[in-house]
Design a protein around this motif. Structure first.
Motif, PDB file in Angstrom:
ATOM      1  N   GLU A 181       0.505  -0.957   0.337  1.00 38.82           N
ATOM      2  CA  GLU A 181       0.080  -0.143   0.573  1.00 38.82           C
ATOM      3  C   GLU A 181       1.128   0.908  -0.136  1.00 38.82           C
ATOM      4  O   GLU A 181       0.316   2.010  -0.615  1.00 38.82           O
ATOM      5  CB  GLU A 181      -0.831  -0.189   1.436  1.00 38.82           C
ATOM      6  CG  GLU A 181      -2.329  -0.264   0.975  1.00 38.82           C
ATOM      7  CD  GLU A 181      -3.345  -0.180   2.525  1.00 38.82           C
ATOM      8  OE1 GLU A 181      -3.156   0.851   2.774  1.00 38.82           O
ATOM      9  OE2 GLU A 181      -4.097  -1.440   2.440  1.00 38.82           O
ATOM     10  N   LEU A 182       2.295   1.202   0.941  1.00 38.85           N
ATOM     11  CA  LEU A 182       3.039   2.455   0.779  1.00 38.85           C
ATOM     12  C   LEU A 182       3.917   2.502  -0.983  1.00 38.85           C
ATOM     13  O   LEU A 182       3.302   3.561  -1.368  1.00 38.85           O
ATOM     14  CB  LEU A 182       4.175   1.777   1.822  1.00 38.85           C
ATOM     15  CG  LEU A 182       5.175   3.135   1.706  1.00 38.85           C
ATOM     16  CD1 LEU A 182       4.760   4.772   2.760  1.00 38.85           C
ATOM     17  CD2 LEU A 182       6.441   2.827   2.619  1.00 38.85           C
ATOM     18  N   LEU A 183       4.002   1.494  -0.900  1.00 37.39           N
ATOM     19  CA  LEU A 183       4.362   1.894  -2.860  1.00 37.39           C
ATOM     20  C   LEU A 183       3.546   2.302  -3.201  1.00 37.39           C
ATOM     21  O   LEU A 183       3.957   3.241  -3.854  1.00 37.39           O
ATOM     22  CB  LEU A 183       4.223   0.195  -3.208  1.00 37.39           C
ATOM     23  CG  LEU A 183       5.953  -0.457  -2.700  1.00 37.39           C
ATOM     24  CD1 LEU A 183       6.156  -1.381  -3.139  1.00 37.39           C
ATOM     25  CD2 LEU A 183       7.552   1.223  -1.848  1.00 37.39           C
ATOM     26  N   ASP A 184       1.896   2.361  -3.021  1.00 36.38           N
ATOM     27  CA  ASP A 184       1.127   3.174  -4.234  1.00 36.38           C
ATOM     28  C   ASP A 184       0.961   3.809  -4.336  1.00 36.38           C
ATOM     29  O   ASP A 184       0.632   4.716  -5.221  1.00 36.38           O
ATOM     30  CB  ASP A 184      -0.588   1.652  -4.494  1.00 36.38           C
ATOM     31  CG  ASP A 184      -0.439   0.592  -4.769  1.00 36.38           C
ATOM     32  OD1 ASP A 184       0.718   0.197  -5.669  1.00 36.38           O
ATOM     33  OD2 ASP A 184      -1.785  -0.688  -3.631  1.00 36.38           O
ATOM     34  N   PHE A 185       1.355   3.920  -2.836  1.00 39.83           N
ATOM     35  CA  PHE A 185       0.710   5.817  -1.768  1.00 39.83           C
ATOM     36  C   PHE A 185       2.144   6.623  -3.050  1.00 39.83           C
ATOM     37  O   PHE A 185       1.772   7.857  -3.221  1.00 39.83           O
ATOM     38  CB  PHE A 185       1.137   5.589  -0.489  1.00 39.83           C
ATOM     39  CG  PHE A 185       0.771   7.321   0.543  1.00 39.83           C
ATOM     40  CD1 PHE A 185      -0.345   7.971  -0.283  1.00 39.83           C
ATOM     41  CD2 PHE A 185       2.307   7.615   1.005  1.00 39.83           C
ATOM     42  CE1 PHE A 185      -0.431   9.354   0.314  1.00 39.83           C
ATOM     43  CE2 PHE A 185       1.949   9.181   1.124  1.00 39.83           C
ATOM     44  CZ  PHE A 185       1.116   9.578   0.956  1.00 39.83           C
ATOM     45  N   LEU A 186       3.435   5.677  -2.971  1.00 37.32           N
ATOM     46  CA  LEU A 186       4.439   6.880  -2.651  1.00 37.32           C
ATOM     47  C   LEU A 186       4.555   6.863  -5.138  1.00 37.32           C
ATOM     48  O   LEU A 186       5.520   7.485  -5.030  1.00 37.32           O
ATOM     49  CB  LEU A 186       5.975   6.213  -2.770  1.00 37.32           C
ATOM     50  CG  LEU A 186       5.466   6.082  -1.212  1.00 37.32           C
ATOM     51  CD1 LEU A 186       7.263   5.161  -1.043  1.00 37.32           C
ATOM     52  CD2 LEU A 186       5.636   7.584  -0.229  1.00 37.32           C
ATOM     53  N   ASP A 187       3.925   6.178  -5.496  1.00 33.76           N
ATOM     54  CA  ASP A 187       3.928   6.091  -6.648  1.00 33.76           C
ATOM     55  C   ASP A 187       4.064   7.565  -7.543  1.00 33.76           C
ATOM     56  O   ASP A 187       4.415   7.345  -8.533  1.00 33.76           O
ATOM     57  CB  ASP A 187       2.601   5.257  -7.354  1.00 33.76           C
ATOM     58  CG  ASP A 187       2.951   4.680  -8.859  1.00 33.76           C
ATOM     59  OD1 ASP A 187       4.286   3.983  -9.550  1.00 33.76           O
ATOM     60  OD2 ASP A 187       2.460   5.564  -9.627  1.00 33.76           O
ATOM     61  N   PRO A 188       2.918   8.348  -7.163  1.00 39.46           N
ATOM     62  CA  PRO A 188       3.075   9.581  -7.760  1.00 39.46           C
ATOM     63  C   PRO A 188       3.820  10.554  -8.214  1.00 39.46           C
ATOM     64  O   PRO A 188       3.824  11.290  -8.911  1.00 39.46           O
ATOM     65  CB  PRO A 188       2.213  10.298  -7.271  1.00 39.46           C
ATOM     66  CG  PRO A 188       1.195   8.874  -6.816  1.00 39.46           C
ATOM     67  CD  PRO A 188       2.422   8.571  -6.447  1.00 39.46           C
ATOM     68  N   VAL A 189       5.263  10.215  -6.812  1.00 38.29           N
ATOM     69  CA  VAL A 189       6.296  11.310  -7.582  1.00 38.29           C
ATOM     70  C   VAL A 189       7.632  10.513  -7.463  1.00 38.29           C
ATOM     71  O   VAL A 189       8.545  10.964  -7.731  1.00 38.29           O
ATOM     72  CB  VAL A 189       6.337  11.128  -5.683  1.00 38.29           C
ATOM     73  CG1 VAL A 189       5.880  12.553  -5.299  1.00 38.29           C
ATOM     74  CG2 VAL A 189       6.833  10.569  -4.207  1.00 38.29           C
ATOM     75  N   LEU A 190       7.393   9.464  -7.827  1.00 38.66           N
ATOM     76  CA  LEU A 190       8.489   8.099  -7.938  1.00 38.66           C
ATOM     77  C   LEU A 190       9.661   9.092  -9.687  1.00 38.66           C
ATOM     78  O   LEU A 190      10.653   8.526  -9.326  1.00 38.66           O
ATOM     79  CB  LEU A 190       8.748   6.838  -7.965  1.00 38.66           C
ATOM     80  CG  LEU A 190       7.727   6.407  -6.944  1.00 38.66           C
ATOM     81  CD1 LEU A 190       7.643   4.667  -7.180  1.00 38.66           C
ATOM     82  CD2 LEU A 190       8.778   6.378  -5.764  1.00 38.66           C
ATOM     83  N   ASP A 191       8.705   9.316 -10.577  1.00 36.36           N
ATOM     84  CA  ASP A 191       9.516   9.669 -11.503  1.00 36.36           C
ATOM     85  C   ASP A 191       9.894  10.832 -11.397  1.00 36.36           C
ATOM     86  O   ASP A 191      11.038  11.046 -12.099  1.00 36.36           O
ATOM     87  CB  ASP A 191       8.485   9.481 -13.103  1.00 36.36           C
ATOM     88  CG  ASP A 191       8.078   8.050 -13.417  1.00 36.36           C
ATOM     89  OD1 ASP A 191       9.082   6.935 -12.992  1.00 36.36           O
ATOM     90  OD2 ASP A 191       7.129   7.507 -13.484  1.00 36.36           O
ATOM     91  N   HIS A 192       9.323  11.821 -10.336  1.00 31.84           N
ATOM     92  CA  HIS A 192      10.186  13.352 -10.543  1.00 31.84           C
ATOM     93  C   HIS A 192      11.265  12.765  -9.894  1.00 31.84           C
ATOM     94  O   HIS A 192      11.943  14.180 -10.233  1.00 31.84           O
ATOM     95  CB  HIS A 192       8.978  14.042  -9.788  1.00 31.84           C
ATOM     96  CG  HIS A 192       7.532  14.628  -9.688  1.00 31.84           C
ATOM     97  ND1 HIS A 192       7.958  14.844 -10.975  1.00 31.84           N
ATOM     98  CD2 HIS A 192       6.229  14.137  -9.579  1.00 31.84           C
ATOM     99  CE1 HIS A 192       6.202  14.858 -11.783  1.00 31.84           C
ATOM    100  NE2 HIS A 192       5.510  14.401 -10.439  1.00 31.84           N
ATOM    101  N   LEU A 193      11.440  11.866  -8.715  1.00 24.42           N
ATOM    102  CA  LEU A 193      12.425  11.649  -7.862  1.00 24.42           C
ATOM    103  C   LEU A 193      13.854  10.563  -8.829  1.00 24.42           C
ATOM    104  O   LEU A 193      14.448  11.218  -8.532  1.00 24.42           O
ATOM    105  CB  LEU A 193      12.009  11.304  -6.673  1.00 24.42           C
ATOM    106  CG  LEU A 193      11.423  11.987  -6.074  1.00 24.42           C
ATOM    107  CD1 LEU A 193      11.064  11.424  -4.844  1.00 24.42           C
ATOM    108  CD2 LEU A 193      12.412  13.230  -4.969  1.00 24.42           C
ATOM    109  N   GLY A 194      12.961  10.272  -9.628  1.00 29.43           N
ATOM    110  CA  GLY A 194      14.422   8.971 -10.583  1.00 29.43           C
ATOM    111  C   GLY A 194      14.807   8.497  -9.743  1.00 29.43           C
ATOM    112  O   GLY A 194      15.621   7.711  -9.905  1.00 29.43           O
ATOM    113  N   SER A 195      13.479   7.898  -9.180  1.00 31.84           N
ATOM    114  CA  SER A 195      13.814   6.713  -8.087  1.00 31.84           C
ATOM    115  C   SER A 195      13.218   5.420  -7.907  1.00 31.84           C
ATOM    116  O   SER A 195      13.229   4.532  -7.609  1.00 31.84           O
ATOM    117  CB  SER A 195      13.865   7.244  -6.382  1.00 31.84           C
ATOM    118  OG  SER A 195      12.357   7.791  -6.601  1.00 31.84           O
ATOM    119  N   ARG A 196      12.206   4.702  -8.902  1.00 32.03           N
ATOM    120  CA  ARG A 196      11.588   4.248  -9.114  1.00 32.03           C
ATOM    121  C   ARG A 196      12.436   2.773  -9.269  1.00 32.03           C
ATOM    122  O   ARG A 196      11.287   2.052  -8.973  1.00 32.03           O
ATOM    123  CB  ARG A 196      10.419   4.563 -10.462  1.00 32.03           C
ATOM    124  CG  ARG A 196       9.715   3.348 -10.781  1.00 32.03           C
ATOM    125  CD  ARG A 196       8.581   3.071 -11.714  1.00 32.03           C
ATOM    126  NE  ARG A 196       7.392   4.398 -11.979  1.00 32.03           N
ATOM    127  CZ  ARG A 196       6.634   4.289 -11.247  1.00 32.03           C
ATOM    128  NH1 ARG A 196       5.958   3.081 -10.446  1.00 32.03           N
ATOM    129  NH2 ARG A 196       6.392   5.578 -10.728  1.00 32.03           N
TER     130      ARG A 196
END
Length: 369
Positions: free
Chosen positions: A310-325
């Motif tokens: 669930e935490l990973l789903d919550f974080l999904d919107p910012v991962l590409d902005h941060l380049g950390s996916r």
């Protein structure tokens, strides 16, 4: 509105154990590794209170890939220096069988003060942690983000658990390191502070009343850093591998960025009390990723792995902005292979030998580099 994610820089500090490659015991290195290290990596390597510990810290890193390169270089450099001195290195939250009584304390004014004040609590504090600093645009934002990220500390901590043994005993905990550290004052998950001024006033009060001489003696699981514009996450055991360290750093960075994104939509995360959050911390230290945490919204126990997804789903919107996916994806591998504690226990269950466990810890120190 375009949000600025560039302020979420990273700094990573790791604490390593110095080992005798023959006996696998902790070994006091008389700061030789630090002295030699400083010739190569300057102030990125430091002495710690116990002489069998070496602390390293990265530069300020723009993103997780830079942090990965920096931590990898630090581990390789320290490993090379230790090897040249006839020593070995490892990364785990506690040493499986060495006793703290036989370890030397570094002769340094700050450590002497701490030992004088905290006595056996300080001398027995032979543990190894990971600290992750996430850069902030302002101290006000740092306080807001620290308040909201407290909720997620147990989730990430569960993934880092890497200290199932203490002084030759299987403790029954996935992270016994936190139990050892609990003896210190001003530890654990902090309260929320309604403003940065309220936090500063708290610190001033402690200094004025001689509780502390500076804010670095506040050893909470996360804190607005007293001197830098960062939120510092201090709850985690040092992981066995660089990949795991960077995954955890990426998670903390993404949690901060996600809270920041919500803030700019005038949304906030529910603040839960320290008393409730500490229930989840205890569960994470005891069971790692294989237990249940409380979902306070639903008021029920939920499988820890399910909450991490669930935490990973919550974080999904910012991962590409941060380049950390790609770094956050490694969480799946940790859940599959087990945390450091799970892997240490697997070696022990197979060999019944704590020496073999330390050999495994040594072997993981540069794994994947």
């Amino acid at each position: 509105m375009i949000l600025n994610y560039k302020s979420f820089t990273l700094g990573v500090e790791e604490e390593y154990m110095v080992l005798d490659p023959v006996t696998q015991e902790l070994k006091s290195h008389e700061q030789q590794i630090v002295h030699e290290g400083q010739k190569v990596i300057k102030d990125k390597v430091k002495a710690e209170m116990h002489q069998a510990v070496v602390e390293v810290g990265t530069d300020i890193c723009a993103d997780v890939d830079e942090a990965f390169t920096d931590v990898s270089t630090l581990r390789k450099t320290i490993s090379g220096i230790a090897g040249g001195l006839g020593l070995a290195m490892g990364a785990a939250g506690t040493h499986p069988f060495s006793h703290w009584e036989s370890q030397l304390i570094t002769d340094h004014i700050r450590y002497n003060e701490i030992v004088n004040e905290l006595q056996e609590a300080a001398r027995s504090n032979l543990i190894f942690g990971l600290h992750v600093h996430v850069g902030m645009e302002s101290r006000e934002m740092a306080n807001h983000i620290a308040n909201s990220t407290r909720y997620f500390l147990p989730h990430v901590f569960a993934l880092s658990t890497n200290s199932p043994f203490w002084e030759g005993r299987q403790t029954g905990y996935k992270s016994f390191r936190t139990k050892v550290f609990d003896k210190f004052p001003r530890t654990g998950i902090p309260d929320a502070f309604e403003s940065i001024e309220a936090y500063d006033n708290y610190v001033k009060m402690l200094i004025k009343t001689n509780c502390i001489d500076n804010a670095k003696k506040i050893w909470w699981d996360l804190r607005v850093h007293p001197f830098f514009n960062t939120v510092e996450f201090r709850i985690c055991d040092i992981p066995l591998t660089v990949d795991e360290t960077i995954t955890i750093a990426a998670l903390f960075q993404a949690i901060c960025a996600r809270i920041y994104m919500l803030r700019h939509k005038n949304l906030n995360f529910i603040q839960y009390s320290r008393a409730l959050l500490n229930e989840n911390k205890w569960r994470a230290s005891r069971y790692g990723v294989d237990g249940y945490l409380i979902d306070f919204g639903k008021e029920e126990e939920v499988n820890t792995r399910a909450l991490i997804y669930e935490l990973l789903d919550f974080l999904d919107p910012v991962l590409d902005h941060l380049g950390s996916r790609h770094r956050v994806q490694h969480v799946h591998k940790i859940l599959e292979q087990g945390t450091g504690a799970d892997r240490q226990l697997a070696v022990y269950n197979e060999t019944k030998s704590l020496t073999s466990v330390v050999e495994y810890i040594r072997g993981q120190y540069l794994a994947g580099l």
